[in-house]
Design an enzyme around this catalytic site. Structure first.
Site, short mmCIF file in Angstrom:
data_model
loop_
_atom_site.label_atom_id
_atom_site.label_comp_id
_atom_site.label_asym_id
_atom_site.label_seq_id
_atom_site.Cartn_x
_atom_site.Cartn_y
_atom_site.Cartn_z
N CYS A 1 7.89 -10.63 3.91
CA CYS A 1 7.59 -10.61 5.35
C CYS A 1 7.21 -12.02 5.76
O CYS A 1 6.12 -12.28 6.27
CB CYS A 1 6.46 -9.62 5.65
SG CYS A 1 6.23 -9.39 7.43
N PRO B 1 0.79 -1.24 0.00
CA PRO B 1 0.00 0.00 0.00
C PRO B 1 0.82 1.29 0.00
O PRO B 1 0.26 2.37 0.07
CB PRO B 1 -0.80 -0.11 1.29
CG PRO B 1 0.11 -0.87 2.21
CD PRO B 1 0.85 -1.86 1.35
N GLY B 2 2.16 1.18 -0.04
CA GLY B 2 2.95 2.40 -0.24
C GLY B 2 3.95 2.76 0.83
O GLY B 2 4.59 3.80 0.73
N GLU C 1 1.81 -1.18 -8.96
CA GLU C 1 0.85 -1.91 -8.13
C GLU C 1 -0.28 -2.42 -9.01
O GLU C 1 -0.92 -1.64 -9.73
CB GLU C 1 0.30 -1.03 -7.01
CG GLU C 1 -0.80 -1.65 -6.19
CD GLU C 1 -0.46 -3.04 -5.65
OE1 GLU C 1 -1.29 -3.96 -5.81
OE2 GLU C 1 0.65 -3.19 -5.07
#
Length: 506
Positions: free
Chosen positions: A442, A322-323, A344
């Site tokens: 992640c 999301p940035g 994206e």
């Protein structure tokens, strides 16, 4: 005993004020994953026909129940629906903190709580009516993980069950009273497999993680079960809030003073907060800072700071939504006369990237990162630095997403790892000879980390060299392993479990 505060009525449920013994929403509206009402109706306590009143239920416990029910019933995200519910009910301070602890704690410990409830009830937890089951989970969490007196925990949950599952109050009372006969360790001793004969099964029940995740963590930690246990314990703790002070826009020491936080331990841009609502901070609203785990800051900064020969003005973030990392890279690019292209594939996430990078030298493309070479805006061999923050299982951020450990399954891995290899291969095509690619996930799962990187480098069709990532992180940072890749850990570094590999195209 003092007089009870007058009850309020909402959606057919009599609600007592915060701190009183209770309330609940069997008839509450369904919500989507973002916390919006699925029926499109506006929030509020007025309007519509009144349902018959029900017994009063404590408001913080009811909000926790509603959030947990939305997670299990509507596949919602707790970190999105709970804040919306707290705002709607006007819960703040200790009451909001209590509702938050009950929600996140119950969701994190669901696996172990279910095993205990199954034993105490004499029937499989999945055979219990879902509203009653969720109420019992909250009750078991209170009894085993909080300082709420046993009689208050049992009484409040029986009141809750009286509203959500009429006819089940006697059953709930019996189950909860059976749970009170042992503390958490006592139940683990009774129910967990032997640590000697089944160490993974023992850790899974003792620390409430699915066995396949415990096994993946243990493998990534070289089979060290003691360290695996420390990681699982850390996964069950409430994570701190990290801010990123954007380079050139905010000084981290001054920002820490401004927000009542403390400078981070490792990232030069990190600020630690003790709690609160970071989205309401002026620095965040003004774009001088954003919420971002320190591990994410470290891996993005590692790419930006890696030594590079030749031109250095064309940067690419291939999976930007999301940035957060795009915001940090964009701020660094502004200081160095570079420009970032942020890609994206999801339209709504591309809009979030545009908002997160407003005012920075960033161009946002709403397209698939795998179209490198086919899309004229993503030419091959063009970029100097490329970040691939690949979609993954998210096993490295389970402490921040309490329900995700129960949603993820081993079957999720094959399509994800295939996508990861395709995106990393596209990044290697996009970077110029001599340029750098940082591959980040992640997740510490070796299939998503070492296997993906090795396979993509082997299949890309041109020489690729691994750059030792350890010197790209702050000096003196402990527990970085033997290189050339780096795995960060919650229990070692206080960050999410971020993986970093840096590759140079030959």
């Amino acid at each position: 005993m003092g007089a009870r505060r007058p009850g309020r009525r909402r959606r057919g449920v009599r609600v007592t004020g915060p701190g009183d013994p209770g309330r609940q929403p069997a008839d509450g509206p369904r919500r989507d994953r973002t916390g919006r009402r699925a029926d499109g109706a506006r929030e509020g306590r007025s309007g519509g026909a009144r349902r018959p009143s029900r017994p009063p239920v404590d408001l913080p416990r009811l909000v926790a129940y509603e959030a947990i029910a939305a997670v299990h019933r509507d596949d919602a995200y707790a970190n999105l629906v709970l804040p919306a519910m707290l705002r709607e009910e006007g819960l703040t301070g200790r009451d909001a903190a209590f509702a938050t602890e009950l929600t996140y704690g119950t969701l994190r410990h669901t696996g172990t709580l279910d095993a205990i409830i199954t034993d105490a009830a004499g029937r499989d937890v999945q055979r219990i009516d879902p509203p009653v089951r969720d109420a019992l989970r909250i009750g078991a969490y209170q009894l085993l993980h909080t300082r709420v007196p046993a009689h208050a925990a049992v009484s409040s949950i029986v009141d809750l069950v009286r509203s959500v599952g009429p006819g089940a109050t006697g059953f709930a009372n019996a189950v909860l009273r059976e749970i009170t006969t042992r503390d958490h360790d006592g139940w683990v001793d009774k129910l967990a497999p032997s640590a000697e004969t089944d160490p993974i099964g023992h850790l899974a029940l003792a620390y409430s993680h699915p066995q396949w995740i415990v096994r993946a963590f243990a493998e990534a930690l070289g089979g060290d079960l003691g360290e695996t246990a420390r990681l699982l314990i850390e996964d069950n703790e409430r994570p701190p809030v990290h801010l990123c002070a954007r380079p050139g826009l905010a000084d981290p020491v001054e920002l820490a003073d401004e927000v009542g936080g403390a400078p981070g331990a490792f990232s030069p841009y990190a600020v630690y907060l003790s709690g609160g609502a970071p989205g309401e901070l002026p620095a965040v609203a003004q774009g001088r800072a954003h919420v971002q785990d320190e591990g994410s800051q470290l891996v993005a900064n590692a790419l930006a700071g890696a030594p590079l020969d030749g031109p250095d003005g064309r940067w690419l973030d291939l999976c930007a939504g999301p940035g957060g990392k795009a915001g940090l890279l964009g701020a660094l690019a502004a200081q160095r006369g570079a420009r970032l292209t942020a890609v994206e594939v999801a339209e709504h996430r591309a809009r979030l990237v545009a908002q997160a990078t407003s005012g920075l030298p960033v161009t946002v493309l709403n397209t698939d990162g795998r179209t490198v070479g086919a899309d004229p805006k993503l030419p091959e061999g063009h970029f100097d630095r490329v970040l691939v923050d690949a979609p993954c299982t998210g096993l490295g951020s389970l402490r921040r997403r309490p329900e995700s450990r129960w949603r993820r399954q081993p079957a999720d891995l094959p399509p994800l790892t295939r996508l990861q290899r395709e995106l990393l291969t596209a990044a290697l095509r996009a970077v110029r000879p001599g340029g750098l690619v940082a591959y980040v996930t992640c997740s510490p799962h070796t299939v998503e980390t070492h296997v993906t990187v090795t396979e993509a480098a082997r299949r890309c069709g041109f020489p690729v060299d691994f750059v030792d990532a350890r010197p790209l992180l702050p000096a003196g940072m402990p527990g970085l392993g033997d290189g050339p890749t780096v795995q960060l850990w919650p229990h070692r570094h206080g960050t999410d479990a971020m993986f970093l590999a840096v590759l140079r195209r030959g």
